[in-house]
Motif scaffolding. Sequence first.
Motif, PDB file in Angstrom:
ATOM      1  N   THR A 148      24.274  -3.757   6.303  1.00  0.00           N
ATOM      2  CA  THR A 148      25.704  -3.772   6.105  1.00  0.00           C
ATOM      3  C   THR A 148      26.184  -3.314   4.793  1.00  0.00           C
ATOM      4  O   THR A 148      27.335  -3.447   4.335  1.00  0.00           O
ATOM      5  N   HIS A 149      25.291  -3.121   4.011  1.00  0.00           N
ATOM      6  CA  HIS A 149      25.495  -2.732   2.578  1.00  0.00           C
ATOM      7  C   HIS A 149      26.308  -3.672   1.642  1.00  0.00           C
ATOM      8  O   HIS A 149      26.851  -3.154   0.672  1.00  0.00           O
ATOM      9  N   LYS A 150      25.877  -4.905   2.000  1.00  0.00           N
ATOM     10  CA  LYS A 150      26.386  -6.019   1.115  1.00  0.00           C
ATOM     11  C   LYS A 150      25.453  -5.996  -0.151  1.00  0.00           C
ATOM     12  O   LYS A 150      25.965  -6.723  -1.017  1.00  0.00           O
ATOM     13  N   ILE A 151      24.134  -5.770  -0.282  1.00  0.00           N
ATOM     14  CA  ILE A 151      23.254  -5.747  -1.206  1.00  0.00           C
ATOM     15  C   ILE A 151      22.777  -4.388  -1.348  1.00  0.00           C
ATOM     16  O   ILE A 151      22.804  -3.616  -0.479  1.00  0.00           O
ATOM     17  N   GLU A 152      22.084  -4.201  -2.566  1.00  0.00           N
ATOM     18  CA  GLU A 152      21.349  -2.924  -2.762  1.00  0.00           C
ATOM     19  C   GLU A 152      20.057  -2.895  -1.861  1.00  0.00           C
ATOM     20  O   GLU A 152      19.692  -4.172  -1.505  1.00  0.00           O
ATOM     21  N   THR A 153      19.733  -1.668  -1.506  1.00  0.00           N
ATOM     22  CA  THR A 153      18.452  -1.452  -0.930  1.00  0.00           C
ATOM     23  C   THR A 153      17.311  -1.912  -1.746  1.00  0.00           C
ATOM     24  O   THR A 153      17.252  -1.803  -2.920  1.00  0.00           O
ATOM     25  N   PHE A 154      16.125  -2.826  -1.329  1.00  0.00           N
ATOM     26  CA  PHE A 154      15.044  -3.224  -1.862  1.00  0.00           C
ATOM     27  C   PHE A 154      13.949  -2.975  -0.891  1.00  0.00           C
ATOM     28  O   PHE A 154      14.192  -3.147   0.296  1.00  0.00           O
ATOM     29  N   PRO A 155      12.649  -3.170  -1.414  1.00  0.00           N
ATOM     30  CA  PRO A 155      11.599  -3.114  -0.214  1.00  0.00           C
ATOM     31  C   PRO A 155      11.272  -4.331   0.547  1.00  0.00           C
ATOM     32  O   PRO A 155      11.207  -5.460  -0.056  1.00  0.00           O
ATOM     33  N   ILE A 156      11.279  -4.231   1.840  1.00  0.00           N
ATOM     34  CA  ILE A 156      10.868  -5.227   2.640  1.00  0.00           C
ATOM     35  C   ILE A 156       9.675  -4.932   3.421  1.00  0.00           C
ATOM     36  O   ILE A 156       9.547  -3.988   4.120  1.00  0.00           O
ATOM     37  N   ILE A 157       8.588  -5.757   3.168  1.00  0.00           N
ATOM     38  CA  ILE A 157       7.202  -5.385   3.412  1.00  0.00           C
ATOM     39  C   ILE A 157       6.747  -6.626   4.215  1.00  0.00           C
ATOM     40  O   ILE A 157       6.363  -7.890   3.724  1.00  0.00           O
ATOM     41  N   LEU A 158       6.429  -6.355   5.432  1.00  0.00           N
ATOM     42  CA  LEU A 158       5.557  -7.247   6.469  1.00  0.00           C
ATOM     43  C   LEU A 158       4.044  -7.174   6.117  1.00  0.00           C
ATOM     44  O   LEU A 158       3.724  -5.765   6.302  1.00  0.00           O
ATOM     45  N   VAL A 159       3.387  -8.386   6.085  1.00  0.00           N
ATOM     46  CA  VAL A 159       1.781  -8.192   5.865  1.00  0.00           C
ATOM     47  C   VAL A 159       1.408  -8.610   7.065  1.00  0.00           C
ATOM     48  O   VAL A 159       1.468  -9.897   7.368  1.00  0.00           O
ATOM     49  N   GLY A 160       0.382  -7.780   7.873  1.00  0.00           N
ATOM     50  CA  GLY A 160      -0.364  -8.256   8.985  1.00  0.00           C
ATOM     51  C   GLY A 160       0.236  -7.470  10.200  1.00  0.00           C
ATOM     52  O   GLY A 160       0.997  -7.981  10.809  1.00  0.00           O
TER      53      GLY A 160
END
Length: 228
Positions: free
Chosen positions: A161-173
């Motif tokens: 929703t562009h309320k914050i800047e994009t940053f990496p979201i990394i799911l492990v497994g």
Amino acid sequence: MRKESKHKGWNEIKTNDSWAIFKIMGEFVNGYEKLSKIGPCVSIFGSARTKPENKYYQLAVDIAQKIVEHGYGVITGGGPGIMEAGNKGAHIAGGTSVGLNIELPFEQHDNPYIDNDKSLDFDYFFVRKVMFVKYSQGFVVMPGGFGTLDELFEAITLIQTHKIETFPIILVGKEFWGGLFEWVKNTLLEAGNISPKDLDLIHIVDTSDEVIDILNKFYQEYRLSPNF
């Protein structure tokens, strides 16, 4: 005990809510003041119930060590399980180890690997979640339960929703997260409830080297800064 307790009327509830505003403000101010000084960090999420002999506990320790070795600090929820593993890895590597602890009737207690001056206690989940998002340069999400899913989808929603800047979201497994991702793709996307580009917000990996590679590639293009 419940029968003996006085039922609160609307006026009493209203008064209590008004005074609670000051406690909420205090948690925000304390969090902002302390976390603004720690520098770039990556948050590690996962179950408080994960035992040290579990493979994901060991993997979280390794990931946290490498995150520190590549110039970041580590933020966790401050409790046991995966949170402890994240702080332990940061501590072993000699890096910044932050714990954002929440007061709960079970499961939650401070782990011993948090820096003495970087342990914060919260009563309110929503204040704590703001701290995670504002001061994290990435989310590493290990296997967890409802709390982990809450943090994950909160971050995705704010970015979407562009309320914050994009940053990496990394799911492990991949084994753990694969089914959820397939449901998102085959149900949410097929129903038109999300966009194809929303899937690009999520990375699913199995190793610590993959986590570091994603973080490094992202920040070769973007600068490190608070997210809002």
